[in-house]
Structures are given as C-alpha cells and as structure tokens.
Design an enzyme around this catalytic site. Structure first.
Site, PDB file in Angstrom:
ATOM      1  N   THR A 120       0.878  -1.156   0.000  1.00 16.16           N
ATOM      2  CA  THR A 120       0.000   0.000   0.000  1.00 16.16           C
ATOM      3  C   THR A 120       0.914   1.203   0.000  1.00 16.16           C
ATOM      4  OG1 THR A 120      -1.455  -1.241   1.486  1.00 16.16           O
ATOM      5  CG2 THR A 120      -1.896   1.087   1.249  1.00 16.16           C
ATOM      6  N   MET A 156      -2.158  -6.146   6.745  1.00 19.95           N
ATOM      7  CA  MET A 156      -3.126  -7.191   6.428  1.00 19.95           C
ATOM      8  C   MET A 156      -4.531  -6.582   6.518  1.00 19.95           C
ATOM      9  SD  MET A 156      -1.278 -10.268   8.580  1.00 19.95           S
ATOM     10  CE  MET A 156      -2.409 -11.563   8.055  1.00 19.95           C
TER      11      MET A 156
END
Length: 312
Positions: free
Chosen positions: A176, A229
């Site tokens: 990300t 996660m």
C-alpha cells in the site's frame, strides 16, 4: 504555521539479505521524489490535500510499489485498484475501489471527494464517474510488470494468497502507499492507495479504500494512513480508532499508534504499520513488521528516508 509531510510505501517482511544496493537506491529515490513532491506544494502555500495527492501519485507511477503502475495481479490476471483520501477540514472524504483503467486512483478518490455528492464509488460506476470527469482510459497493459506476473504464478501454483518464498526483498510486504500532511493553514490530510493482494478473488477490497480503517484525517487531532493485512485493519478500524484514542483518552499520537499496532492488532496476528501526523506536524511511524518503506520532511525541512524497522 509549520507544515510537514510523511509517506509510506508499504509494510511487511522486507529482507536485507535480498535487497541489492541498486534496488535500494531506486526505492529510496522514489520515496524521496514522492515526499519532495508533496513538500513542494506545501512550501508554496498549497493545501495538505493537494500535497498528499501529489506524493501518492509519484508512488503510484513507480513499479516498485503495489499501487497504480506496480499493482499486484488478481486471480484473473487483472489489476484492481483501491484508494481513499480525507481532508481534516470538515472531514470530507472520497474513496474508490475495484478500478481497472485509471492511471492514478488517488486522483479519482480526490475527484469523488471534491466533485461528487458521494464518498465511496466502486468498479464500473467509479470508472463511469471518472470518464465523465475527463479521466483518461488506461489499458491494463500499462499496469503489468514481470515481477507481479511471476508473483501471481508462484502463488497460483501453491494455492496461496500470501507468499511463502522470496524472490524480491519485499515479496511478503503488504503493498500500500500513503501520505499524511499538515499545511500552513493548520489543515491535515491523509491519502492511501493500493493494488490489494496478489491472487485476490471475488472483488475483494481491503482497508485502503475504507475511510476509518485505512485513512483518516481530523484537524487538531491526527492524520493517518495504514498498510498491512487489510482484513485485520478493517476489523479493528485502525485509523479511526487511533484518532479516537487521541481525542477521548488524550493519548499522544505516538502512544495511540503503538497501542494499536503493537497491542491489539499484533495480538490478533495482524501484521503491518501506519504513518500518522499530529496537529503540530510531527510524524510518527509504527510497525510490527521487519520493515516499512517510509520518508518524511519535518517542519524544519529535514528529510529522512527509512526502510527497516530498526532504523530510527
């Protein structure tokens, strides 16, 4: 007013022994280019929203990060990207998920925030909105990289959604990218963008597109962008929870970040990290993984670039 910016390019298992000097130089150069793109806007009197957008765009354009150009591939060998942005002023926000033909998803999230009555658009609807607002159609070929194709084939062979072997130093990194900033007017902003997880199916969406889980900005409190996660970050509503701890418990941003990342999240097995910025422009980095690509420029103009968890 002081102004500053911090960025991340993902957290997770990043291995020194797999990192070549050349690759490290390329990654650090991209991180510096990103943070300086945001800083240039802030120093010229631009807004925090424009600064985080510019910083994230640089990372989306780099093949080294799992967002935009370097996004991972789905089970069907496609790219599906998510992004969100939030302004601390008025808590306006925009988010998109599952887009396939938008070169810079963070720009589309910003357009949703500024040019629509909505907060969150997905899939074909998000792209219809984009093309009505003069976004260019980008072919999937633009997003393909050999690295991501190799990763997908490796995981398909094993029936996995998380890599068990390493060909790159960050194969088991939750990809990300994100940015947080404080501008000269005292406004905070946060932005997050991702290609999701390799071999994902069923239109899976993680925390990056979700306001409160992956992104949060609230003036006089904090700006947050997370990486990790996604399912755990969604369940713990990490970004908004951090803000709530600062607001209601009077914790510092650093205390709140460590409590969540090293405590509740880690206890559940949720690996990852976050970047956060307090109302004075101080940046905080928290991670329970071996590394997180990150960089910052503080209110004094000092630039720091880091990769591993043991670097201050």
């Amino acid at each position: 007013m002081p102004f500053s910016i911090a960025i991340h390019g993902g957290a997770g298992t990043i291995l020194r022994e797999q990192m070549t000097p050349e690759l490290q130089r390329e990654i650090e150069a991209a991180l510096e280019k990103s943070v300086r793109a945001g800083q240039d806007i802030l120093s010229s009197g631009g807004s925090a929203v424009d600064a985080v957008t510019a910083a994230v765009k640089v990372l989306e354009d780099s093949p080294h990060f799992n967002a935009g150009r370097g996004s991972v591939l789905t089970h069907r060998e496609m790219v599906e990207m998510d992004a969100s942005i939030m302004s601390g002023k008025g808590k306006n926000a925009g988010a998109i998920a599952g887009v396939k033909h938008i070169r810079n998803p963070i720009e589309l999230a910003k357009a949703v925030m500024e040019d629509s009555e909505h907060v969150f658009l997905i899939g074909e609807g998000a792209e219809s909105f984009a093309f009505e607002h003069d976004f260019l159609y980008t072919e999937q070929d633009y997003f393909y990289t050999d690295r991501r194709y190799d990763q997908l084939q490796s995981m398909k062979e094993k029936g996995l959604f998380a890599l068990s072997e390493f060909r790159y130093p960050d194969d088991n990194k939750y990809g990300t990218v994100g940015a947080v900033a404080l501008d000269q007017y005292g406004d905070l902003a946060a932005a997050t963008s991702t290609g999701g997880i390799t071999n994902k199916q069923y239109g899976r969406v993680g925390d990056s597109a979700v306001i409160g889980a992956g992104t949060w900005a609230e003036n006089q409190v904090v700006a947050v962008s997370t990486t990790g996660m996604g399912e755990y970050f969604l369940q713990e509503n990490v970004a908004a929870d951090l803000a709530a701890r600062v607001r209601y418990l009077n914790e510092t941003v650093g205390q709140a970040a460590d409590h969540i990342i090293q405590g509740e999240l880690k206890d559940r097995g949720g690996e990852g990290g976050l970047i956060a910025m307090d109302k004075s422009g101080n940046a905080y980095f928290a991670m329970n993984s071996s590394g997180m690509y990150r960089a910052s420029i503080d209110p004094r103009g000092k630039c720091k670039i880091r990769i591993y968890a043991d670097q201050d």
